[in-house]
Design a protein around this motif. Structure first.
Motif: not given
Ligand code: GLV
Ligand code: MG
Length: 324
Positions: A166-167, A180-183, A207-208
């Motif tokens: 995700v980063a 990182i990886g948060g919403v 990220w869905h």
């Protein structure tokens, strides 16, 4: 079912995947003693350019000398666009390939990337006479990689898993992220106003789409989908929430970039006792139905059929892998 058979990757537990920088050998023993299912020793982004050579040596020594038990061992090599990559592969596979289960390929962009690496690893394995095949785990973390994710997933018999990075994905797509990886609270919908005119903000998971798309490519090719990092290791609730979202969509595991995240990943990615008991009851009920010549029966007031058997079998198989 399609006539096409999906070949499944070797069944490995992959609930937690611990990232360990190759430049920090003092962390290796602790990692070996941890509860992580998979460990990747990193040569890529956690290692500064002037430490790459030493990190490679550390990793080779660690693979050969440390007792990693039954852990699945992986090495994250540098990207195919760097001049470090060939030496990562040649040195590590030649000198420590006997204890290497997987190679993690960062920023994979096309099926040709996978092909090139497959060729190189095949030559080294053949020359060394290793009796078993090293698998590949690919990080889908660029727009190009996501565009080509299906071709990447089917590009080699070595492929075992796809990971959502995700980063780098955020950097590549120029997504607006916070951690990182948060919403991001900007990724939200407003409910319609109620009588007093007030409205609620419902946050969405930005990220869905990416994760779901990667999961489809992985499953359609028999690979394990694994969710990548969650940066704030002081936020176990945030980690759990991200891991649960990934698990609900079909991911088998999540990265731990800090040892404290291993237990969280194992907890979220293991089926609960209640789920396993229910799955066993489904299999028993379906076996009884088959003996009686019936295709579907009801259990606890709900219809179960052959699709229920397949889901139950997956759960029971996972539970016995965990208890082994
Ligand atoms: C992992 O490599 C990431 O970029 O998230
Ligand atoms: Mg990355």
């Amino acid at each position: 079912m399609s006539f096409f058979t999906i070949e499944q990757a070797p069944a490995r537990l992959n609930r937690s995947e611990l990232a360990v920088p190759g430049s920090q050998p003092d962390m290796f023993e602790k990692a070996a003693a941890s509860a992580a299912d998979v460990i990747f020793l990193d040569l890529e982004d956690a290692v500064a350019p002037d430490e790459k050579d030493q990190a490679r040596k550390n990793i080779i020594a660690a693979l050969n000398d440390i007792d990693w038990g039954s852990k699945t061992m992986s090495v994250r090599i540098n990207g195919l666009d760097t001049h470090y990559m060939y030496r990562d592969v040649v040195d590590v596979v030649e000198q420590a390939g006997a204890r290497l289960d997987l190679i993690m390929i960062p920023k994979v962009g096309t099926a040709a990337d996978v092909y090139a690496l497959d060729m190189l690893v095949t030559q080294i394995e053949t020359a060394k006479g290793y009796g078993r095949r090293i698998g590949f785990e690919h990080i889908i973390e660029t727009a190009l990689g996501m565009q080509n994710v299906h071709d990447i997933a089917s590009a080699s018999k070595r492929n075992e898993s796809l990971h959502f990075g995700v980063a780098d994905y955020a950097a590549s797509t120029r997504a607006r992220t916070t951690i990182i990886g948060g919403v991001n609270p900007d990724y939200a919908v407003l409910t319609d106003p109620v009588q007093d005119g007030s409205r609620e903000v419902h946050w969405g998971d930005m990220w869905h789409y990416a994760l779901a798309r990667m999961i489809v490519a992985a499953r359609a090719n028999g690979l394990r989908p694994v969710d990548g990092p969650f940066g704030d290791f002081k936020d176990p609730d945030g980690y759990r929430a991200a891991a649960r979202r990934a698990a609900v969509l079909g991911c088998e595991g999540k990265w731990a970039i800090h040892p404290s995240q291993i237990a969280l990943a194992n907890e979220v990615m293991s089926p609960s006792d209640a789920e396993v008991t229910k799955a066993r009851r489904i299999l028993e009920a379906m076996a009884a139905a088959a003996t009686a010549g019936k295709g579907a029966v009801s259990l606890d007031g709900r219809l179960i059929d052959y699709a229920s058997i397949r889901q139950a079998e997956v759960l029971v198989a996972k539970a016995s892998q965990i208890s082994d």
